[in-house]
Motif scaffolding. Sequence first.
Motif, PDB file in Angstrom:
ATOM      1  N   ILE A   1      -8.818   9.473   1.371  1.00 21.94           N
ATOM      2  CA  ILE A   1      -8.552   9.406  -0.069  1.00 21.94           C
ATOM      3  C   ILE A   1      -7.380  10.285  -0.472  1.00 21.94           C
ATOM      4  O   ILE A   1      -6.576   9.916  -1.326  1.00 21.94           O
ATOM      5  CB  ILE A   1      -9.826   9.798  -0.849  1.00 21.94           C
ATOM      6  N   GLY A   2      -7.252  11.442   0.158  1.00 24.12           N
ATOM      7  CA  GLY A   2      -6.169  12.357  -0.207  1.00 24.12           C
ATOM      8  C   GLY A   2      -4.781  11.809   0.043  1.00 24.12           C
ATOM      9  O   GLY A   2      -3.802  12.337  -0.491  1.00 24.12           O
ATOM     10  N   THR A   3      -4.661  10.761   0.832  1.00 19.37           N
ATOM     11  CA  THR A   3      -3.346  10.174   1.126  1.00 19.37           C
ATOM     12  C   THR A   3      -3.008   9.011   0.197  1.00 19.37           C
ATOM     13  O   THR A   3      -1.923   8.442   0.305  1.00 19.37           O
ATOM     14  CB  THR A   3      -3.300   9.671   2.584  1.00 19.37           C
ATOM     15  N   LEU A   4      -3.920   8.655  -0.710  1.00 17.08           N
ATOM     16  CA  LEU A   4      -3.710   7.501  -1.569  1.00 17.08           C
ATOM     17  C   LEU A   4      -2.868   7.851  -2.792  1.00 17.08           C
ATOM     18  O   LEU A   4      -2.852   8.998  -3.256  1.00 17.08           O
ATOM     19  CB  LEU A   4      -5.059   6.946  -2.051  1.00 17.08           C
ATOM     20  N   SER A   5      -2.195   6.838  -3.342  1.00 20.07           N
ATOM     21  CA  SER A   5      -1.495   7.012  -4.610  1.00 20.07           C
ATOM     22  C   SER A   5      -2.511   7.178  -5.729  1.00 20.07           C
ATOM     23  O   SER A   5      -3.700   6.864  -5.579  1.00 20.07           O
ATOM     24  CB  SER A   5      -0.618   5.790  -4.892  1.00 20.07           C
ATOM     25  N   LYS A   6      -2.046   7.635  -6.893  1.00 17.11           N
ATOM     26  CA  LYS A   6      -2.971   7.836  -8.008  1.00 17.11           C
ATOM     27  C   LYS A   6      -3.582   6.513  -8.461  1.00 17.11           C
ATOM     28  O   LYS A   6      -4.751   6.461  -8.850  1.00 17.11           O
ATOM     29  CB  LYS A   6      -2.269   8.516  -9.182  1.00 17.11           C
ATOM     30  N   GLY A   7      -2.797   5.440  -8.402  1.00 20.53           N
ATOM     31  CA  GLY A   7      -3.339   4.139  -8.787  1.00 20.53           C
ATOM     32  C   GLY A   7      -4.489   3.717  -7.898  1.00 20.53           C
ATOM     33  O   GLY A   7      -5.521   3.229  -8.377  1.00 20.53           O
ATOM     34  N   TYR A   8      -4.337   3.914  -6.593  1.00 18.29           N
ATOM     35  CA  TYR A   8      -5.421   3.583  -5.673  1.00 18.29           C
ATOM     36  C   TYR A   8      -6.614   4.503  -5.881  1.00 18.29           C
ATOM     37  O   TYR A   8      -7.768   4.076  -5.821  1.00 18.29           O
ATOM     38  CB  TYR A   8      -4.936   3.652  -4.224  1.00 18.29           C
TER      39      TYR A   8
ATOM     40  N   ASP B   1     -19.175  -3.652  -0.148  1.00 14.22           N
ATOM     41  CA  ASP B   1     -18.236  -4.758   0.076  1.00 14.22           C
ATOM     42  C   ASP B   1     -17.814  -5.397  -1.248  1.00 14.22           C
ATOM     43  O   ASP B   1     -16.646  -5.759  -1.438  1.00 14.22           O
ATOM     44  CB  ASP B   1     -18.871  -5.817   0.984  1.00 14.22           C
ATOM     45  N   ASP B   2     -18.780  -5.517  -2.154  1.00 17.82           N
ATOM     46  CA  ASP B   2     -18.505  -6.160  -3.440  1.00 17.82           C
ATOM     47  C   ASP B   2     -17.515  -5.338  -4.266  1.00 17.82           C
ATOM     48  O   ASP B   2     -16.535  -5.873  -4.791  1.00 17.82           O
ATOM     49  CB  ASP B   2     -19.807  -6.342  -4.214  1.00 17.82           C
ATOM     50  N   VAL B   3     -17.728  -4.019  -4.381  1.00 21.94           N
ATOM     51  CA  VAL B   3     -16.832  -3.208  -5.210  1.00 21.94           C
ATOM     52  C   VAL B   3     -15.466  -3.041  -4.546  1.00 21.94           C
ATOM     53  O   VAL B   3     -14.446  -2.931  -5.242  1.00 21.94           O
ATOM     54  CB  VAL B   3     -17.451  -1.837  -5.547  1.00 21.94           C
ATOM     55  N   VAL B   4     -15.423  -3.046  -3.217  1.00 23.61           N
ATOM     56  CA  VAL B   4     -14.133  -2.988  -2.526  1.00 23.61           C
ATOM     57  C   VAL B   4     -13.292  -4.209  -2.872  1.00 23.61           C
ATOM     58  O   VAL B   4     -12.093  -4.106  -3.150  1.00 23.61           O
ATOM     59  CB  VAL B   4     -14.343  -2.886  -0.999  1.00 23.61           C
ATOM     60  N   GLU B   5     -13.937  -5.375  -2.898  1.00 19.85           N
ATOM     61  CA  GLU B   5     -13.210  -6.595  -3.241  1.00 19.85           C
ATOM     62  C   GLU B   5     -12.818  -6.616  -4.711  1.00 19.85           C
ATOM     63  O   GLU B   5     -11.673  -6.928  -5.057  1.00 19.85           O
ATOM     64  CB  GLU B   5     -14.072  -7.815  -2.912  1.00 19.85           C
ATOM     65  N   ARG B   6     -13.754  -6.267  -5.596  1.00 15.89           N
ATOM     66  CA  ARG B   6     -13.481  -6.338  -7.035  1.00 15.89           C
ATOM     67  C   ARG B   6     -12.400  -5.359  -7.455  1.00 15.89           C
ATOM     68  O   ARG B   6     -11.594  -5.653  -8.348  1.00 15.89           O
ATOM     69  CB  ARG B   6     -14.755  -6.077  -7.835  1.00 15.89           C
ATOM     70  N   CYS B   7     -12.390  -4.191  -6.854  1.00 15.30           N
ATOM     71  CA  CYS B   7     -11.426  -3.159  -7.236  1.00 15.30           C
ATOM     72  C   CYS B   7     -10.149  -3.213  -6.410  1.00 15.30           C
ATOM     73  O   CYS B   7      -9.281  -2.328  -6.542  1.00 15.30           O
ATOM     74  CB  CYS B   7     -12.067  -1.781  -7.134  1.00 15.30           C
ATOM     75  N   MET B   8     -10.034  -4.213  -5.542  1.00 19.97           N
ATOM     76  CA  MET B   8      -8.807  -4.477  -4.786  1.00 19.97           C
ATOM     77  C   MET B   8      -8.373  -3.273  -3.958  1.00 19.97           C
ATOM     78  O   MET B   8      -7.229  -2.833  -4.001  1.00 19.97           O
ATOM     79  CB  MET B   8      -7.688  -4.900  -5.741  1.00 19.97           C
ATOM     80  N   ILE B   9      -9.316  -2.734  -3.169  1.00 17.45           N
ATOM     81  CA  ILE B   9      -9.006  -1.579  -2.320  1.00 17.45           C
ATOM     82  C   ILE B   9      -9.301  -1.883  -0.851  1.00 17.45           C
ATOM     83  O   ILE B   9      -9.423  -0.959  -0.042  1.00 17.45           O
ATOM     84  CB  ILE B   9      -9.785  -0.328  -2.776  1.00 17.45           C
ATOM     85  N   GLY B  10      -9.408  -3.165  -0.507  1.00 21.50           N
ATOM     86  CA  GLY B  10      -9.710  -3.530   0.870  1.00 21.50           C
ATOM     87  C   GLY B  10      -8.672  -3.047   1.864  1.00 21.50           C
ATOM     88  O   GLY B  10      -8.995  -2.688   3.003  1.00 21.50           O
ATOM     89  N   ASP B  11      -7.388  -3.003   1.450  1.00 17.25           N
ATOM     90  CA  ASP B  11      -6.335  -2.607   2.383  1.00 17.25           C
ATOM     91  C   ASP B  11      -6.310  -1.104   2.637  1.00 17.25           C
ATOM     92  O   ASP B  11      -5.596  -0.637   3.535  1.00 17.25           O
ATOM     93  CB  ASP B  11      -4.974  -3.076   1.874  1.00 17.25           C
ATOM     94  N   VAL B  12      -7.064  -0.321   1.865  1.00 21.13           N
ATOM     95  CA  VAL B  12      -7.114   1.132   2.097  1.00 21.13           C
ATOM     96  C   VAL B  12      -8.541   1.586   2.402  1.00 21.13           C
ATOM     97  O   VAL B  12      -8.840   2.776   2.323  1.00 21.13           O
ATOM     98  CB  VAL B  12      -6.546   1.912   0.887  1.00 21.13           C
ATOM     99  N   ARG B  13      -9.398   0.657   2.747  1.00 20.92           N
ATOM    100  CA  ARG B  13     -10.821   0.946   2.906  1.00 20.92           C
ATOM    101  C   ARG B  13     -11.090   2.075   3.909  1.00 20.92           C
ATOM    102  O   ARG B  13     -11.988   2.891   3.703  1.00 20.92           O
ATOM    103  CB  ARG B  13     -11.545  -0.326   3.345  1.00 20.92           C
ATOM    104  N   GLU B  14     -10.329   2.144   4.974  1.00 20.80           N
ATOM    105  CA  GLU B  14     -10.548   3.174   5.993  1.00 20.80           C
ATOM    106  C   GLU B  14      -9.522   4.300   5.904  1.00 20.80           C
ATOM    107  O   GLU B  14      -9.399   5.112   6.812  1.00 20.80           O
ATOM    108  CB  GLU B  14     -10.515   2.540   7.387  1.00 20.80           C
ATOM    109  N   GLN B  15      -8.809   4.366   4.794  1.00 21.69           N
ATOM    110  CA  GLN B  15      -7.795   5.405   4.633  1.00 21.69           C
ATOM    111  C   GLN B  15      -8.418   6.648   3.996  1.00 21.69           C
ATOM    112  O   GLN B  15      -9.381   6.564   3.232  1.00 21.69           O
ATOM    113  CB  GLN B  15      -6.657   4.876   3.745  1.00 21.69           C
TER     114      GLN B  15
END
Length: 284
Positions: free
Chosen positions: A94-101, A78-92
């Motif tokens: 990985i192969g569908t994410l942009s390179k930045g994500y 939970d901590d790294v999800v918040e710090r790295c600002m990836i909460g909106d893709v948490r259940e996505q």
Amino acid sequence: GAGKTTVMRMITAFLPPTAGRVVVAGVDLDADPVGLRRKVGYLPENGPLYPEMRVSEYLRFRSDVEEVPRPDVKRNVDDVVERCMIGDVREQIIGTLSKGYRQRVGLAGALVHRPPVLILDEPTVGLDPNQIIKVRELITELGQDHTVVLSTHILPEVEQVCERVFIIDRGRIVADGTPERLRSKLVGDPTLTVELRASGGDGRAALEGVPGITGVAEVSDGVYRVRHQPAEDPREAIFHLAVARGWVLTTLTQDRTSLEDVFVRLTTRDRTVDAEAVTAGEGV
């Protein structure tokens, strides 16, 4: 080809050094390679992601690999999800994410076991400008709680996020210090660019008489490169001089040597300065 990635692989115990000694957070690589790995979070240039996993699954997997105690896994994730600002893709996936994500997911994975040292190899390569800004901001924030070792050939990035700089050329450290220190050691006294319309052609002589100025060169008609003592700022005196003489002052700017200038001068074969003169003389 300078050796940045090779150094990082040795620091992270992926590659054994043929000479020298590696100590990270007080742990010697030769004496305790596994203990050293526990002290380090490592994000290589091509992050070790599994495209078929969801982000949350990957972070739990990394927690197991890094031997995070079971009761701490959810809190750490939970901590790294918040710090790295990836909460909106948490259940996505990985192969569908942009390179930045994906880059931020890789950072989260490197941080999930809360290492004191974070090592990042070219973390912004291939990102678009908006993604680069977000990753740089994240690195700066992480630097408040971790020792961050950052490898990059993008020198403006170094000036924005780094407090200490090593320049490596053909496997050797040729400079070590803060960005400001490297600039000052290489170029000597700071300089100003002064452009004015001086009647009588006596602009140079008048500028040479300003306290703190150590040299004046006229680079073109009415444009002067003024060198001054580091502890002095003669701009106000130059302004008052122009007013008193009735001159039109059109430019008065502090020149700034970039790290790119420093890098080029230190890593070209025809070096104009002795590289040892700009190193801190500290053990590495």
